[in-house]
Design an enzyme around this catalytic site. Structure first.
Site, short mmCIF file in Angstrom:
data_model
loop_
_atom_site.label_atom_id
_atom_site.label_comp_id
_atom_site.label_asym_id
_atom_site.label_seq_id
_atom_site.Cartn_x
_atom_site.Cartn_y
_atom_site.Cartn_z
N ASP A 1 14.84 4.75 4.25
CA ASP A 1 13.90 4.05 3.37
C ASP A 1 14.61 3.51 2.13
O ASP A 1 14.42 2.36 1.73
CB ASP A 1 12.79 5.00 2.91
N PRO B 1 0.83 -1.21 0.00
CA PRO B 1 0.00 0.00 0.00
C PRO B 1 0.87 1.26 0.00
O PRO B 1 1.98 1.25 0.52
CB PRO B 1 -0.82 -0.11 1.29
N VAL B 2 0.35 2.34 -0.60
CA VAL B 2 1.13 3.56 -0.82
C VAL B 2 0.92 4.57 0.31
O VAL B 2 -0.19 4.75 0.80
CB VAL B 2 0.65 4.24 -2.12
N ALA C 1 10.92 2.29 -2.62
CA ALA C 1 10.98 1.03 -3.37
C ALA C 1 10.80 1.29 -4.86
O ALA C 1 11.52 0.73 -5.70
CB ALA C 1 9.92 0.06 -2.86
N LEU D 1 5.38 2.20 4.63
CA LEU D 1 6.05 0.94 4.31
C LEU D 1 7.10 1.11 3.21
O LEU D 1 7.56 0.14 2.60
CB LEU D 1 5.02 -0.13 3.92
O1 PMV Z 1 8.17 7.56 4.70
P1 PMV Z 1 7.88 6.79 5.94
O2 PMV Z 1 6.51 6.96 6.43
O3 PMV Z 1 8.29 5.39 5.83
O4 PMV Z 1 8.79 7.44 7.10
C1 PMV Z 1 10.16 7.49 6.96
C2 PMV Z 1 10.82 7.53 8.29
C3 PMV Z 1 11.07 8.91 8.88
O5 PMV Z 1 11.99 8.70 9.94
C4 PMV Z 1 9.77 9.48 9.44
C5 PMV Z 1 11.66 9.88 7.87
C6 PMV Z 1 13.07 9.54 7.43
O6 PMV Z 1 13.48 10.05 6.38
O7 PMV Z 1 13.78 8.82 8.13
#
Ligand code: PMV
Length: 315
Positions: free
Chosen positions: A148, A97-98, A107, A102
């Protein structure tokens, strides 16, 4: 002559500990989800680069559709960062899911970079891919920590710390789990904007000493969790740390009533711990199941969440 079509994949991710604090220099622990995104790159026949996502009916041209669609801007940024000047057609599919924490956008970007590199006959190591991930993610995010796209590029379970200086390499430490972790991830709220959530937390951290202290405590939780993950029989303590990390995320302002309800339901059904995962303000929770409680947690969450995913992790 290199091939005319190339396909590649990239991981999604779950943040087990440390989101938001990682933007402010603390470590975080991420888990790559193998079912992330797939990209197929082709040489374009009509002189225009294009990005398509068939499931969303999206078909955009960088430079032409940038105002309307940030994915067009992201592909433009990626092609520029890769110094690609021939027109390419990139098709993306997503298994997650977007906008729910996640790692879907990272990705997509890493899968696209890999497919383009394969098409033009380049080999990209993880570090180079992560750099390209910054070009792509910057469009959606502003000041990403890089966790991420590191998860998207390398998968596995790892501790991540962003570099102190821009342009330097992050610290990445692969983690070995002493025991499998049974996780339940539930989409509790609507999609949210990581850019907006990160900006709101940053403002709070700059203005409120209690928020600054919360960030530092999250850093200490991550260090404790790192040690516990390597030690058998630690899941109850890990669950407690997840609950404390959640309380600190609440203090940072990223919890919502729907996320809170989901965490409470999961705990009542036998989760050892439950917390917001990702940027919050909507999106997902992650719960650590006690032995044998997995099905009950899934059932409890299905009552309040539109989507529930289960993952057993081992290494
Ligand atoms: O994009 P998300 O919802 O997976 O959040 C990323 C994680 C954060 O720590 C909130 C932002 C980051 O760049 O590390």
């Amino acid at each position: 002559m290199s091939s005319t079509t190339a396909t590649a994949t990239a991981c999604g991710k779950i943040l087990l500990f440390g989101e938001h604090a990682v933007v402010h220099g603390q470590p975080a622990i991420a888990i790559g989800l193998p079912d992330g995104a797939t990209a197929t790159a082709r040489r374009a026949t009509d002189g225009l680069s294009r990005l398509r996502v068939a499931a969303w009916g999206l078909d955009v041209v960088p430079g032409r559709d940038d105002e309307r669609e940030s994915l067009a801007r992201a592909l433009g940024a990626l092609l520029a960062a890769m110094h690609i000047d021939e027109p390419l057609d990139v098709e993306l599919t997503l298994a997650l899911p977007v906008g729910v924490g996640l790692g879907s956008s990272a990705a997509l970007g890493i899968a696209a970079a890999r497919a383009i590199a394969n098409l033009v006959g380049r080999t990209l190591e993880v570090d180079a891919l992560v750099e390209l991930g910054f070009a792509w993610e910057g469009v959606f995010h502003g000041t990403p920590s890089g966790i991420d796209h590191t998860a998207a590029a390398r998968g596995g379970v790892f501790l991540f710390r962003r570099p102190a200086q821009p342009g330097a390499r992050p610290t990445i430490e692969p983690l070995v789990l002493a025991e499998p972790l049974e996780l339940v991830v539930a989409v509790a709220g609507p999609a949210s904007s990581t850019r907006e959530m990160v900006a709101a937390v940053t403002t709070r951290v700059e203005r409120d000493p209690a928020a600054r202290e919360a960030v530092d405590e999250i850093g200490r939780i991550v260090e404790q969790a790192r040690a516990l993950l390597a030690r058998p029989g630690s899941s109850a303590r890990l669950g407690e740390l997840m609950n404390r990390n959640h309380a600190l995320l609440d203090l940072l302002g990223v919890n919502t009533p729907a996320l809170e309800t989901a965490c409470q339901r999961a705990r009542q059904a036998g989760a050892l711990g439950a917390k917001v995962t990702g940027a919050g303000g909507g999106g997902c929770i992650v719960a650590l199941s006690a032995p044998g409680r997995h099905a009950a947690i899934v059932d409890a969450l299905r009552g309040v969440c539109p989507e529930v995913l289960c993952r057993t992790l081992s290494s």
